[in-house]
Scaffold this motif. Structure first.
Motif, PDB file in Angstrom:
ATOM      1  N   TYR A 158       0.892  -1.638   0.353  1.00 50.83           N
ATOM      2  CA  TYR A 158      -0.281  -0.107  -0.237  1.00 50.83           C
ATOM      3  C   TYR A 158       0.750   1.193   0.371  1.00 50.83           C
ATOM      4  O   TYR A 158       0.832   2.001  -1.105  1.00 50.83           O
ATOM      5  CB  TYR A 158      -0.714  -0.177   1.724  1.00 50.83           C
ATOM      6  CG  TYR A 158      -1.863   1.312   1.447  1.00 50.83           C
ATOM      7  CD1 TYR A 158      -3.210   1.424   0.298  1.00 50.83           C
ATOM      8  CD2 TYR A 158      -1.728   2.307   2.470  1.00 50.83           C
ATOM      9  CE1 TYR A 158      -3.373   2.490   0.887  1.00 50.83           C
ATOM     10  CE2 TYR A 158      -2.729   3.585   2.347  1.00 50.83           C
ATOM     11  CZ  TYR A 158      -3.508   3.668   1.234  1.00 50.83           C
ATOM     12  OH  TYR A 158      -4.409   4.433   1.241  1.00 50.83           O
ATOM     13  N   ILE A 159       1.747   0.846   0.758  1.00 51.23           N
ATOM     14  CA  ILE A 159       2.870   1.893   1.083  1.00 51.23           C
ATOM     15  C   ILE A 159       3.625   2.550  -0.845  1.00 51.23           C
ATOM     16  O   ILE A 159       3.602   3.660  -1.040  1.00 51.23           O
ATOM     17  CB  ILE A 159       4.044   1.911   1.939  1.00 51.23           C
ATOM     18  CG1 ILE A 159       3.532   1.668   3.463  1.00 51.23           C
ATOM     19  CG2 ILE A 159       5.045   3.278   2.149  1.00 51.23           C
ATOM     20  CD1 ILE A 159       3.902   1.498   4.829  1.00 51.23           C
TER      21      ILE A 159
ATOM     22  N   LEU B  60       2.575   5.920  -2.409  1.00 52.72           N
ATOM     23  CA  LEU B  60       4.264   7.198  -2.228  1.00 52.72           C
ATOM     24  C   LEU B  60       4.718   7.342  -3.258  1.00 52.72           C
ATOM     25  O   LEU B  60       5.503   7.952  -4.204  1.00 52.72           O
ATOM     26  CB  LEU B  60       4.664   7.404  -1.303  1.00 52.72           C
ATOM     27  CG  LEU B  60       4.942   7.277  -0.157  1.00 52.72           C
ATOM     28  CD1 LEU B  60       5.911   6.881   0.876  1.00 52.72           C
ATOM     29  CD2 LEU B  60       4.043   8.831   0.076  1.00 52.72           C
TER      30      LEU B  60
ATOM     31  N   LEU C 173       9.263   3.596   1.132  1.00 43.89           N
ATOM     32  CA  LEU C 173       9.026   2.566   2.198  1.00 43.89           C
ATOM     33  C   LEU C 173       9.999   2.579   3.173  1.00 43.89           C
ATOM     34  O   LEU C 173       9.434   2.077   4.361  1.00 43.89           O
ATOM     35  CB  LEU C 173       9.530   0.711   0.887  1.00 43.89           C
ATOM     36  CG  LEU C 173       9.003  -0.293   1.805  1.00 43.89           C
ATOM     37  CD1 LEU C 173       7.427  -0.164   1.748  1.00 43.89           C
ATOM     38  CD2 LEU C 173       9.300  -0.957   0.586  1.00 43.89           C
TER      39      LEU C 173
ATOM     40  N   VAL D   5       9.028   5.213   5.954  1.00 44.60           N
ATOM     41  CA  VAL D   5       7.871   4.902   7.066  1.00 44.60           C
ATOM     42  C   VAL D   5       8.133   3.830   7.856  1.00 44.60           C
ATOM     43  O   VAL D   5       8.220   3.593   8.891  1.00 44.60           O
ATOM     44  CB  VAL D   5       6.761   4.296   6.277  1.00 44.60           C
ATOM     45  CG1 VAL D   5       5.504   3.811   6.598  1.00 44.60           C
ATOM     46  CG2 VAL D   5       5.838   5.353   4.931  1.00 44.60           C
TER      47      VAL D   5
ATOM     48  N   LYS E 242       3.249   3.978  14.903  1.00 39.58           N
ATOM     49  CA  LYS E 242       2.599   3.234  13.884  1.00 39.58           C
ATOM     50  C   LYS E 242       1.436   4.155  13.446  1.00 39.58           C
ATOM     51  O   LYS E 242       0.653   5.026  13.664  1.00 39.58           O
ATOM     52  CB  LYS E 242       1.754   2.605  14.853  1.00 39.58           C
ATOM     53  CG  LYS E 242       0.766   1.176  13.648  1.00 39.58           C
ATOM     54  CD  LYS E 242       1.782  -0.151  13.789  1.00 39.58           C
ATOM     55  CE  LYS E 242       1.117  -1.341  12.714  1.00 39.58           C
ATOM     56  NZ  LYS E 242       2.870  -1.634  12.625  1.00 39.58           N
ATOM     57  N   LEU E 243       2.416   4.033  11.752  1.00 34.49           N
ATOM     58  CA  LEU E 243       1.244   4.920  11.094  1.00 34.49           C
ATOM     59  C   LEU E 243       0.474   4.002  10.419  1.00 34.49           C
ATOM     60  O   LEU E 243       0.264   2.687   9.680  1.00 34.49           O
ATOM     61  CB  LEU E 243       2.102   5.847  10.402  1.00 34.49           C
ATOM     62  CG  LEU E 243       2.925   5.786  10.417  1.00 34.49           C
ATOM     63  CD1 LEU E 243       4.520   6.275   9.255  1.00 34.49           C
ATOM     64  CD2 LEU E 243       3.064   7.681  11.015  1.00 34.49           C
TER      65      LEU E 243
ATOM     66  N   ARG F 132      -3.140   3.704   7.599  1.00 35.37           N
ATOM     67  CA  ARG F 132      -3.239   3.153   6.312  1.00 35.37           C
ATOM     68  C   ARG F 132      -3.469   5.595   5.636  1.00 35.37           C
ATOM     69  O   ARG F 132      -3.146   5.636   4.886  1.00 35.37           O
ATOM     70  CB  ARG F 132      -4.471   3.077   5.541  1.00 35.37           C
ATOM     71  CG  ARG F 132      -4.258   2.118   4.585  1.00 35.37           C
ATOM     72  CD  ARG F 132      -5.914   1.538   4.316  1.00 35.37           C
ATOM     73  NE  ARG F 132      -6.479   2.151   3.562  1.00 35.37           N
ATOM     74  CZ  ARG F 132      -7.590   1.532   3.617  1.00 35.37           C
ATOM     75  NH1 ARG F 132      -8.546   0.165   4.134  1.00 35.37           N
ATOM     76  NH2 ARG F 132      -8.782   2.305   3.371  1.00 35.37           N
ATOM     77  N   LYS F 133      -3.919   6.064   6.592  1.00 35.65           N
ATOM     78  CA  LYS F 133      -4.571   7.698   6.323  1.00 35.65           C
ATOM     79  C   LYS F 133      -3.262   8.071   6.028  1.00 35.65           C
ATOM     80  O   LYS F 133      -4.113   9.509   5.579  1.00 35.65           O
ATOM     81  CB  LYS F 133      -5.733   7.801   7.052  1.00 35.65           C
ATOM     82  CG  LYS F 133      -7.336   7.052   7.118  1.00 35.65           C
ATOM     83  CD  LYS F 133      -7.976   7.152   5.646  1.00 35.65           C
ATOM     84  CE  LYS F 133      -9.013   6.433   5.459  1.00 35.65           C
ATOM     85  NZ  LYS F 133      -8.908   5.829   4.803  1.00 35.65           N
TER      86      LYS F 133
ATOM     87  N   ILE G  59      -0.700   7.452   5.829  1.00 38.86           N
ATOM     88  CA  ILE G  59       0.620   7.931   4.099  1.00 38.86           C
ATOM     89  C   ILE G  59      -0.473   8.115   2.725  1.00 38.86           C
ATOM     90  O   ILE G  59      -0.924   7.829   2.021  1.00 38.86           O
ATOM     91  CB  ILE G  59       0.815   5.560   3.604  1.00 38.86           C
ATOM     92  CG1 ILE G  59       0.918   5.515   5.181  1.00 38.86           C
ATOM     93  CG2 ILE G  59       1.635   5.664   2.563  1.00 38.86           C
ATOM     94  CD1 ILE G  59       2.278   5.685   6.124  1.00 38.86           C
ATOM     95  N   THR G  60       0.438   9.482   2.576  1.00 37.75           N
ATOM     96  CA  THR G  60       0.001   9.998   2.153  1.00 37.75           C
ATOM     97  C   THR G  60       1.216  11.209   0.902  1.00 37.75           C
ATOM     98  O   THR G  60       2.386  11.229   1.582  1.00 37.75           O
ATOM     99  CB  THR G  60      -1.393  10.972   1.724  1.00 37.75           C
ATOM    100  OG1 THR G  60      -0.575  11.828   3.242  1.00 37.75           O
ATOM    101  CG2 THR G  60      -2.767  10.586   2.927  1.00 37.75           C
ATOM    102  N   GLU G  61       0.796  11.490   0.415  1.00 39.85           N
ATOM    103  CA  GLU G  61       2.007  12.344  -0.528  1.00 39.85           C
ATOM    104  C   GLU G  61       2.568  13.841   0.714  1.00 39.85           C
ATOM    105  O   GLU G  61       3.116  14.363   0.906  1.00 39.85           O
ATOM    106  CB  GLU G  61       1.837  12.945  -1.785  1.00 39.85           C
ATOM    107  CG  GLU G  61       3.619  13.513  -2.613  1.00 39.85           C
ATOM    108  CD  GLU G  61       3.780  12.797  -3.782  1.00 39.85           C
ATOM    109  OE1 GLU G  61       2.960  12.099  -4.853  1.00 39.85           O
ATOM    110  OE2 GLU G  61       3.953  14.216  -4.591  1.00 39.85           O
TER     111      GLU G  61
ATOM    112  N   PHE H  45       4.272  13.429   3.838  1.00 38.55           N
ATOM    113  CA  PHE H  45       5.969  12.728   3.013  1.00 38.55           C
ATOM    114  C   PHE H  45       6.947  14.095   2.084  1.00 38.55           C
ATOM    115  O   PHE H  45       7.418  13.630   2.227  1.00 38.55           O
ATOM    116  CB  PHE H  45       5.879  11.691   2.534  1.00 38.55           C
ATOM    117  CG  PHE H  45       5.492  10.918   3.982  1.00 38.55           C
ATOM    118  CD1 PHE H  45       6.337   9.471   4.707  1.00 38.55           C
ATOM    119  CD2 PHE H  45       4.419  10.258   4.282  1.00 38.55           C
ATOM    120  CE1 PHE H  45       6.403   9.202   5.047  1.00 38.55           C
ATOM    121  CE2 PHE H  45       4.129   9.551   4.786  1.00 38.55           C
ATOM    122  CZ  PHE H  45       4.582   8.918   5.728  1.00 38.55           C
TER     123      PHE H  45
END
Lengths: 346, 87
Positions: free
Chosen positions: A305-306, A310, B41, B44, B54-55, B57-58, B60-62, B65
């Protein structure tokens, strides 16, 4: 229907009283135990890798294994006086395995319990069961592919590569550039299907949907004009890693729909998933369609998913664990600079 | 944890992945191609391990990052909300 037991990918052996008779430090180890040699050979042939967790003097024990002519079968053997749970942890980390993929064979019930307590998902077996391991379903593989027969050598190359990386003074990217990595992408043919099936069954962490297809379905998709079905191999200066990735795209009216993206965990840190994803964006760009990707969230595949997110994919639909992602950038993703990509048209 | 400390630790990690010439806390990491998704990856994984968070799903956005500053703010937010351990 009961779940089939997860397949064992690695067997970790004790030595004294398990691989050989008696205790080496007490003058034992005169011969291998009945059936052990055959089991070691057969597991190796099936592509199940093997290691050692033994409380012994390492140089003496290795010398003994060499005398028996079996030293080469074991990857990163852990021979020390420390706890075996720690030895197993080192093996898991070095070989990038999950504990449910590991079996531990030891004649000593205390050792089996100590390992089982620290790693509840590791399956433990008494030495008495060693000769019959290959009869059990969890050690049975459906096909033996060229990749399974070479798996031990590929892992050995991985270990050398890791050691080189650890002693490398530069950055991770500079290290990757030294590997001279070559990826070849080709359309799946009938000869590839067994390896394709093996990858879909064995891979959990780097698997975008976990869809499994029957051999017949895979064959049909590989021959259908409605699908673009690719397999990729990887080679670098440490050796051939075999076929390590799959990409399955369905041609839809307005979009290419990515149904399956799988990368072997052995090559996790080498950017193959990103490169296959880049290739998918390039294919979509060429045919003027948008690229959508199905994702099915499991306990293990967050890394995938990551990778999507990204790389510039956005979620456009969500239905429980089913997620639809879409790549909406103007330009396709280029291949990474440290990788040479050969694409066989087909 | 201070934002500055979080930023410095992230910077240190990025510099191990790739030569950090000209890298600042505001460098656009994706637009400048400093980060490829391979390294994304690893970043993260690093953030979770280093800061004990703990990250989801929400997270993990551009947007979260795209710069070191953005990552540091995300980490601080999760440290506060999730009760992650310091150090």
């Amino acid at each position: 229907m009961a779940d089939k037991p997860a397949q064992v990918k690695c067997v970790v052996w004790d030595l004294d009283g398990t691989i050989w008779e008696g205790t080496l430090s007490e003058g034992g180890a005169g011969c291998l135990r009945q059936g052990v040699l055959e089991t070691i050979h057969e597991l190796d042939r099936r592509g199940i890798i093997q290691s050692i967790a033994s409380k012994n003097d390492a140089p003496n024990a290795m010398k003994k294994l060499e005398e028996f002519g079996i030293a080469d079968y074991f990857l990163c053997p852990q021979i020390s006086w420390g706890p075996k749970s720690a030895a197993i942890q080192t093996i898991l980390t070095t070989l990038n395995l999950k504990s449910e993929a590991v079996a531990f064979v030891d004649d000593n019930a205390f050792e089996r319990d100590e390992v089982g307590f620290a790693h509840p998902k590791v399956r433990t077996y008494d030495a008495e069961e060693a000769a019959g391991l290959t009869e059990r379903p969890e050690f049975t593989v459906r096909f033996i592919t060229q990749d399974s027969a070479n798996r031990r050598k590929m892992y050995q190359a991985d270990i050398s590569r890791q050691a080189a990386e650890q002693s490398f003074a530069g950055t991770a990217e500079e290290f990757l550039a030294t590997l001279d990595m070559r990826m070849d992408i080709s359309r799946v043919t009938e000869q590839d299907l067994r390896r394709v099936e093996e990858l879909t069954i064995r891979t959990h962490q780097l698997n975008s949907t976990g869809y499994t297809y029957s051999y017949e379905e895979l064959l049909a998709m590989s021959q259908s004009p409605d699908y673009i079905f690719c397999i990729c191999g990887l080679h670098d200066r440490y050796g051939d890693s075999g076929k390590v990735g799959l990409l399955l795209l369905e041609r839809q009216e307005e979009a290419l729909r990515l149904k399956l993206l799988i990368v072997s965990c052995r090559v996790m840190t080498r950017g193959i998933g990103s490169a296959l994803l880049a290739y998918a964006t390039q294919l979509a760009h060429e045919c003027g369609k948008k690229l959508q990707a199905e994702f099915f969230e499991t306990e293990y595949n967050r890394i995938m998913y990551i990778t999507y997110k990204l790389a510039g994919f956005d979620e456009v639909e969500e239905n429980g664990q089913n997620i639809l992602l879409e790549y909406d950038q103007e330009e396709p993703i280029p291949f990474p600079a440290y990788l040479t990509v050969d694409i066989a048209e087909g | 944890m201070e934002l500055q400390e979080i930023r410095e630790r992230i910077y240190g990690f990025l510099a191990q992945l790739k030569p950090a010439d000209g890298l600042t806390y505001d460098t656009e990491l994706f637009k400048s191609k400093y980060i490829t998704s391979l390294f994304a990856l690893q970043i993260v994984m690093f953030l979770e391990k280093e800061f004990g968070i703990k990250l989801g799903r929400k997270d993990i956005t551009e947007q979260n990052f795209h710069t070191i500053n953005a990552m540091a703010e995300l980490v601080q937010l999760r440290l506060g909300a999730g009760g992650g351990k310091n150090g």
